[in-house]
Motif scaffolding. Structure first.
Motif, PDB file in Angstrom:
ATOM      1  N   VAL A 137     -48.986  -8.171   6.947  1.00 17.64           N
ATOM      2  CA  VAL A 137     -48.319  -9.305   6.282  1.00 17.64           C
ATOM      3  C   VAL A 137     -47.594 -10.160   7.333  1.00 17.64           C
ATOM      4  O   VAL A 137     -47.664 -11.402   7.313  1.00 17.64           O
ATOM      5  CB  VAL A 137     -47.334  -8.822   5.197  1.00 17.64           C
ATOM      6  N   ILE A 138     -46.905  -9.498   8.275  1.00 21.01           N
ATOM      7  CA  ILE A 138     -46.184 -10.240   9.327  1.00 21.01           C
ATOM      8  C   ILE A 138     -47.169 -11.097  10.124  1.00 21.01           C
ATOM      9  O   ILE A 138     -46.924 -12.288  10.364  1.00 21.01           O
ATOM     10  CB  ILE A 138     -45.429  -9.256  10.261  1.00 21.01           C
ATOM     11  N   ALA A 139     -48.304 -10.492  10.508  1.00 17.26           N
ATOM     12  CA  ALA A 139     -49.299 -11.241  11.279  1.00 17.26           C
ATOM     13  C   ALA A 139     -49.890 -12.381  10.456  1.00 17.26           C
ATOM     14  O   ALA A 139     -50.114 -13.489  10.962  1.00 17.26           O
ATOM     15  CB  ALA A 139     -50.405 -10.300  11.748  1.00 17.26           C
ATOM     16  N   GLY A 140     -50.126 -12.110   9.164  1.00 20.18           N
ATOM     17  CA  GLY A 140     -50.690 -13.132   8.283  1.00 20.18           C
ATOM     18  C   GLY A 140     -49.780 -14.344   8.160  1.00 20.18           C
ATOM     19  O   GLY A 140     -50.234 -15.496   8.264  1.00 20.18           O
ATOM     20  N   VAL A 141     -48.489 -14.097   7.962  1.00 21.31           N
ATOM     21  CA  VAL A 141     -47.536 -15.205   7.816  1.00 21.31           C
ATOM     22  C   VAL A 141     -47.375 -15.937   9.155  1.00 21.31           C
ATOM     23  O   VAL A 141     -47.319 -17.169   9.208  1.00 21.31           O
ATOM     24  CB  VAL A 141     -46.177 -14.703   7.278  1.00 21.31           C
ATOM     25  N   ALA A 142     -47.335 -15.157  10.256  1.00 24.41           N
ATOM     26  CA  ALA A 142     -47.186 -15.783  11.582  1.00 24.41           C
ATOM     27  C   ALA A 142     -48.354 -16.720  11.882  1.00 24.41           C
ATOM     28  O   ALA A 142     -48.176 -17.755  12.530  1.00 24.41           O
ATOM     29  CB  ALA A 142     -47.082 -14.705  12.666  1.00 24.41           C
ATOM     30  N   GLY A 143     -49.539 -16.373  11.386  1.00 27.71           N
ATOM     31  CA  GLY A 143     -50.717 -17.208  11.651  1.00 27.71           C
ATOM     32  C   GLY A 143     -51.010 -18.209  10.548  1.00 27.71           C
ATOM     33  O   GLY A 143     -52.042 -18.883  10.575  1.00 27.71           O
ATOM     34  N   SER A 144     -50.104 -18.309   9.585  1.00 29.31           N
ATOM     35  CA  SER A 144     -50.365 -19.159   8.421  1.00 29.31           C
ATOM     36  C   SER A 144     -50.022 -20.628   8.699  1.00 29.31           C
ATOM     37  O   SER A 144     -49.040 -20.933   9.373  1.00 29.31           O
ATOM     38  CB  SER A 144     -49.525 -18.661   7.235  1.00 29.31           C
ATOM     39  N   GLY A 145     -50.801 -21.519   8.138  1.00 28.58           N
ATOM     40  CA  GLY A 145     -50.477 -22.940   8.225  1.00 28.58           C
ATOM     41  C   GLY A 145     -49.642 -23.368   7.037  1.00 28.58           C
ATOM     42  O   GLY A 145     -49.202 -24.513   6.953  1.00 28.58           O
ATOM     43  N   MET A 146     -49.397 -22.450   6.132  1.00 30.10           N
ATOM     44  CA  MET A 146     -48.732 -22.801   4.886  1.00 30.10           C
ATOM     45  C   MET A 146     -47.321 -22.213   4.774  1.00 30.10           C
ATOM     46  O   MET A 146     -46.468 -22.756   4.089  1.00 30.10           O
ATOM     47  CB  MET A 146     -49.589 -22.284   3.721  1.00 30.10           C
ATOM     48  N   TYR A 147     -47.113 -21.057   5.480  1.00 34.90           N
ATOM     49  CA  TYR A 147     -45.826 -20.373   5.360  1.00 34.90           C
ATOM     50  C   TYR A 147     -45.095 -20.337   6.698  1.00 34.90           C
ATOM     51  O   TYR A 147     -45.717 -20.243   7.753  1.00 34.90           O
ATOM     52  CB  TYR A 147     -46.024 -18.946   4.843  1.00 34.90           C
TER      53      TYR A 147
END
Lengths: 410, 410
Positions: free
Chosen positions: B23-33
């Motif tokens: 989840v941390i990696a997903g948010v860090a790489g997100s263009g939305m969050y």
């Protein structure tokens, strides 16, 4: 050239096959000895003529040697067999020495703990009495670390690493809930607290668990225990207690959950120290409490052994062969500690008569005055013994150990 | 850009922090969050405003990310907190959604098992009822493997690897004596036998242990059990039995060592299935028997986790962020198995209403007719899940895990 026998005895450790590998390597590299035979199920294999040739099956195969080093419990099996005094019953000695002659044996190596060293003592005494020059050499092993003279015993370091890792992981498990909890962890060691003391290694910069440690070297006082837990709960949500299975009160009675009256199957249940402490806390403080018995894996969890321990076990086995070549007999391989830091040990030998049938306790000065924790000196002693990890071989997700068919199908 | 909340709940697994890292990696790489906040002690952290910024403390630090993946239990802590129905008591929902607004939250990720998915269901229903577009996403974890729809759950593979390794090592421990022994190994899983079934993975070319496996999916018959052990003892010195803590008779009564009358402390002891089977064998066959309870380490023994499991847990966490970005809500990340060999899975999502408050059992056809072993199909399912080892970081002989001071000192 003469041949050799080797056998293993007593309870399992993770390092006892590393010692066997050391003996195999020692004999393979010896200018004095030829074939090494392993005796199946300890001294009983000599009596029943159940032997396997280790020189042809393992010695020349580096992959098998490596696997043997990392395999838990006894590759050659074990026994619980106490030799009678040869002065009272000489027949079993005659059988064993007939076997020695039959296989043209020059040396016998016995890897084991206190009871096994009693066998080494009796066999070497008997050899002397009949003028035999067969070398009888003991190689130490026990997770209990209670052998005399030697600084420590192979098998202890790996068990200590397993216990400390388990306590750390259980601590992480207990920290997750924001409620007051007490966790009792029961650790092996009926007469000596060496292994329970290793729980202290789990402490680190963020976790002070276990906050209490009880060894059998001091008397357990129930009221002090309850006071200590109550005080700790003021500033800790989670209190973890490490307790040796052998704790006892001032009168010498084991602390157990009591001989309960019979259960529905008609058995009187005797639960251990961990359960007893669980009930004491439940009765007096009423907080959430559970007890965990660190199971058999503390002596057979080869997937997390100490490299230092396995290296020393191997070197002990090899040293045993050297001592036999030098003409020693009736001795056990020992380790002398030269320094804690840098950690340095020297291998040596000690008269078996000074070791057999004795047990070494944790020094009282390594336990705090209240008897609920260990002192820094104990940690200085312990820390070097758990250093280093060992490359266990995995296949299909599981450790690969030695095929022990010869123990299973007989 | 909006921010996100993440929390963990239920009982520990070895993989639940790998999902958090995902989840941390997903948010860090997100263009939305933008920022990811971790809620301490599950949903309770949202209510009590106990939150930590994971974007600034962990996301940018590869060493910490790697350590987090390998740390057992919940880095953010857990809770056992069942939300009331919002139709009956809306106040706690108002508090939580006030917090969402305060932190400008666009998505909330909840990593947990059955009970946690009930929270996801209720929060997403409430969001819909008030017209909120906050995404509420469940990320599965449980060693029990009893979540519906998904092929399996993160956490199960590592627990299975721990159980299988333990049974193999205990088997080596039992083979050393040339005497008839029965060893009962009790494994977690009250309602489903998934984890107990994993004991079968310990079988190999030389060892058929465990020879008997009992799951809660069938009724336990005492007479059949005694017959089976008696027959096995004819050709085996050592018989090992794997048993789920939740076995029961045909009337649905748990097989336990019985409500014994009170012990000396006044407690009525209720011992588990393992002890019960130990007593049955002692009573009927009179051979040497002992029972071992695989302890807490089956859910927190991070030193022997499955690489496949941690990889999938991480990917599940990352997928959750993708699904939130795609606008999904009220769903849980699931895995679909494309094939056993080569092992291939696909990530997908499923409606939380089809998952929450349901439990998945081992299919009856994966258990043999007599109910004392599993069928090959169960092994085909299981084997891929324990593959691969993970590089735990060691320092001074012990695993290095995440500093969890924030859970301990509050």
């Amino acid at each position: 050239m003469k041949n050799c026998f080797v056998a293993q005895s007593g309870g399992p450790t993770v390092a006892i096959n590393a010692s066997l590998a050391g003996v195999i390597a020692g004999v393979a590299g010896s200018g004095m000895y030829d074939t090494l035979y392993g005796s199946i199920n300890g001294i009983k294999g000599l009596i029943d003529d159940k032997l396997m040739n280790l020189s042809t099956t393992i010695a020349g195969n580096p992959d098998l040697m490596k696997r043997l080093i990392h395999t838990p419990a006894m590759y050659l099996g074990s026994c619980r067999f106490k030799l009678p005094s040869w002065k009272e019953d000489v027949s079993v000695y005659e059988t064993i020495f007939k076997r020695f002659k039959e296989y043209d044996i020059g040396a016998f190596f016995y890897i084991g703990g206190n009871d096994s060293m009693d066998t080494v003592l009796k066999l070497s005494d008997y050899a002397k009495s009949i003028g035999s020059d067969i070398r009888i050499i003991g190689v130490p092993k026990t997770i209990d670390n209670d052998l005399m003279v030697t600084d420590h015993t192979p098998g202890y370091g790996s068990a200590a690493k397993y216990v400390a890792t388990s306590v750390l992981e259980v601590a992480h498990d207990t920290y997750i809930y924001a409620v007051k909890t007490v966790t009792i962890i029961e650790i092996m060691g009926r007469d000596a607290g060496w292994l329970t003391a290793a729980a202290a290694l789990a402490r680190n910069s963020y976790s002070n668990a276990p906050q209490l440690i009880y060894l059998p070297e001091t008397d357990f006082n129930k009221d002090n225990f309850v006071d200590d837990v109550r005080n700790l709960l003021k500033n800790n949500d989670s209190v973890i207690v490490a307790v040796s299975e052998g704790i006892h009160d001032a009168e010498g009675n084991y602390i157990s959950a009591g001989k309960s009256t019979a259960d529905t199957f008609g058995h009187s249940q005797l639960s251990g120290a961990g359960k007893a402490l669980e009930y004491i806390i439940k009765d007096t403080l009423g907080v959430k409490v559970r007890s965990i018995e660190i199971n058999t894996l503390q002596r057979c969890g080869a997937h997390i052994s100490s490299k230092t321990d396995l290296d020393e076990a191997y070197a002990s086995g090899k040293s045993a062969v050297n001592y036999a070549e030098e003409g020693l007999s009736g001795i056990m391989v020992i380790m002398n500690r030269v320094s804690d830091s840098p950690y340095t040990i020297e291998y040596s030998s000690a008269r078996i008569a000074d070791i057999a049938n004795e047990a070494k306790s944790v020094p009282r000065e390594w336990i705090n005055e209240r008897g609920n924790d260990i002192m820094p000196a104990m940690l200085d002693y312990l820390r070097p013994l758990i250093q280093g990890e060992t490359p266990v071989e995995y296949k299909n997700g599981l450790p690969v150990y030695m095929d022990v068919s010869h123990l299973i199908h007989k």
